[in-house]
Design a protein around this motif. Structure first.
Motif, PDB file in Angstrom:
ATOM      1  N   ASP A 247       1.027  -1.367  -0.212  1.00  0.00           N
ATOM      2  CA  ASP A 247       0.136   0.121  -0.325  1.00  0.00           C
ATOM      3  C   ASP A 247       0.682   1.086   0.138  1.00  0.00           C
ATOM      4  O   ASP A 247       0.170   2.118  -0.560  1.00  0.00           O
ATOM      5  N   PHE A 248       2.309   1.606   0.048  1.00  0.00           N
ATOM      6  CA  PHE A 248       2.285   2.633   0.689  1.00  0.00           C
ATOM      7  C   PHE A 248       2.981   3.314  -0.421  1.00  0.00           C
ATOM      8  O   PHE A 248       3.183   4.657  -0.690  1.00  0.00           O
TER       9      PHE A 248
ATOM     10  N   THR B  55      -0.415   4.976  -0.917  1.00  0.00           N
ATOM     11  CA  THR B  55      -0.208   6.007   0.565  1.00  0.00           C
ATOM     12  C   THR B  55       0.709   7.082   0.666  1.00  0.00           C
ATOM     13  O   THR B  55      -0.285   8.344   1.036  1.00  0.00           O
TER      14      THR B  55
ATOM     15  N   THR C 112       1.266   3.803   7.947  1.00  0.00           N
ATOM     16  CA  THR C 112      -0.160   3.619   7.966  1.00  0.00           C
ATOM     17  C   THR C 112      -0.355   2.436   7.675  1.00  0.00           C
ATOM     18  O   THR C 112       0.034   1.272   7.402  1.00  0.00           O
TER      19      THR C 112
ATOM     20  N   THR D  24      -4.123  -0.701   7.273  1.00  0.00           N
ATOM     21  CA  THR D  24      -5.303  -0.406   7.077  1.00  0.00           C
ATOM     22  C   THR D  24      -5.623  -1.383   7.447  1.00  0.00           C
ATOM     23  O   THR D  24      -5.142  -2.348   7.776  1.00  0.00           O
TER      24      THR D  24
ATOM     25  N   SER E 111       1.900  -0.849   5.830  1.00  0.00           N
ATOM     26  CA  SER E 111       1.711  -0.542   4.444  1.00  0.00           C
ATOM     27  C   SER E 111       2.975  -0.920   3.546  1.00  0.00           C
ATOM     28  O   SER E 111       2.530  -0.978   2.204  1.00  0.00           O
TER      29      SER E 111
ATOM     30  N   ARG F  38      -8.105   3.405   6.329  1.00  0.00           N
ATOM     31  CA  ARG F  38      -6.216   3.705   6.809  1.00  0.00           C
ATOM     32  C   ARG F  38      -6.294   4.125   7.515  1.00  0.00           C
ATOM     33  O   ARG F  38      -6.717   5.516   7.822  1.00  0.00           O
TER      34      ARG F  38
END
Length: 279
Positions: A114-115, A118, A124, A126, A189, A210
């Motif tokens: 995800d980084f 995001t 972070t 999720t 993330s 998130r």
């Protein structure tokens, strides 16, 4: 306390955590009822949503009060607060996702982290919440345990979105996470994850949001809701998010090149959080 010390340690060790029966059934039922009013099917498992319509559905559901109440559920915020050891900021980009069955391929959603999407805070988290039971044949999430400890994985530059180069994942072990209604799955993330291809021929419907510590960086794009509403402050107020980003001292940070991470900080945080606590 929602999470035990052992569960907190497991999250930081493995990069993900499945926790059963966190969200009350009536809260999930309210979200599902809103989804049925918007989606073109009475049974969420039989939804067929082409991409343009899916975007409109996602925006409409992002404005759902039931969704906002779910992603800001006190038990959920307590659990995430235990993980980040801080007060929690909820990114206002929560979203409803419809994963339709695909005939070919191993994944319905390809492996990714995800980084790159995001940016902002390295830690972070999720939270993924299914709106119905998700057994192994219904496209559950799957994870490469401890993959977050390696930082960013190689990216397949032939794809339009920053997904992982599957050649780097040939020998990894995937952990599949079936879920019941009310369960949540939390992941970092940097944890490599994907959705398993559905073999039951049914769609999978879920919401996710998130979260991060209020003292950490955030990317400006993460302050933009997944709706057509322009006033972020009004959206946050109407959905019960008590403080605006500026009020709680979130530090804005622009896009970070995907080959640049604060590796020392990441490794030191992991070492601290995966060390068993003294009894």
């Amino acid at each position: 306390m929602i999470l035990s010390d052992n569960e907190v340690t497991r999250f930081w060790r493995d990069g993900f955590l499945h926790k059963a029966k966190v969200i009350p059934a009536q809260v999930i039922d309210a979200v599902a009822a809103d989804a049925r009013r918007i989606l073109p099917a009475d049974d969420l498992r039989h939804v067929n949503v082409p991409t343009p319509l899916g975007i409109r559905v996602a925006r409409a559901m992002a404005a759902s009060v039931a969704v906002a109440r779910t992603v800001t559920d006190p038990c959920l915020l307590t659990a995430i607060g235990q993980l980040v050891q801080s007060s929690v900021f909820v990114h206002p980009r929560w979203i409803l996702r419809v994963s339709m069955p695909r005939v070919h391929g191993r994944f319905s959603m390809p492996p990714h982290q995800d980084f790159p999407f995001t940016q902002g805070a390295l830690d972070t988290i999720t939270c993924w919440i299914p709106l119905h039971e998700v057994p192994e044949e219904s496209s559950p999430l799957m994870f490469v345990a401890r993959s977050h400890q390696r930082g960013l994985w190689p990216i397949d530059h032939t794809r339009q979105r920053p997904v992982c180069d599957v050649s780097a994942l040939d020998r990894v072990k995937w952990e599949v996470v079936p879920c019941a209604v009310g369960d949540i799955v939390l992941f970092h993330s940097l944890t490599v994850h994907a959705s398993r291809r559905a073999t039951d021929g049914l769609s999978r419907v879920s919401i996710d949001a998130r979260y991060q510590a209020t003292h950490d960086h955030i990317s400006p794009v993460e302050l933009t809701p997944m709706t057509d509403m322009q006033d972020v402050a009004v959206l946050q107020r109407d959905h019960g998010l008590a403080q605006r980003a500026a009020d709680i001292g979130l530090r804005l940070r622009g896009p970070v090149p995907t080959d640049v991470l604060d590796v020392d900080l990441h490794e030191s945080r992991l070492a601290e959080r995966t060390t068993p606590r003294e009894p």
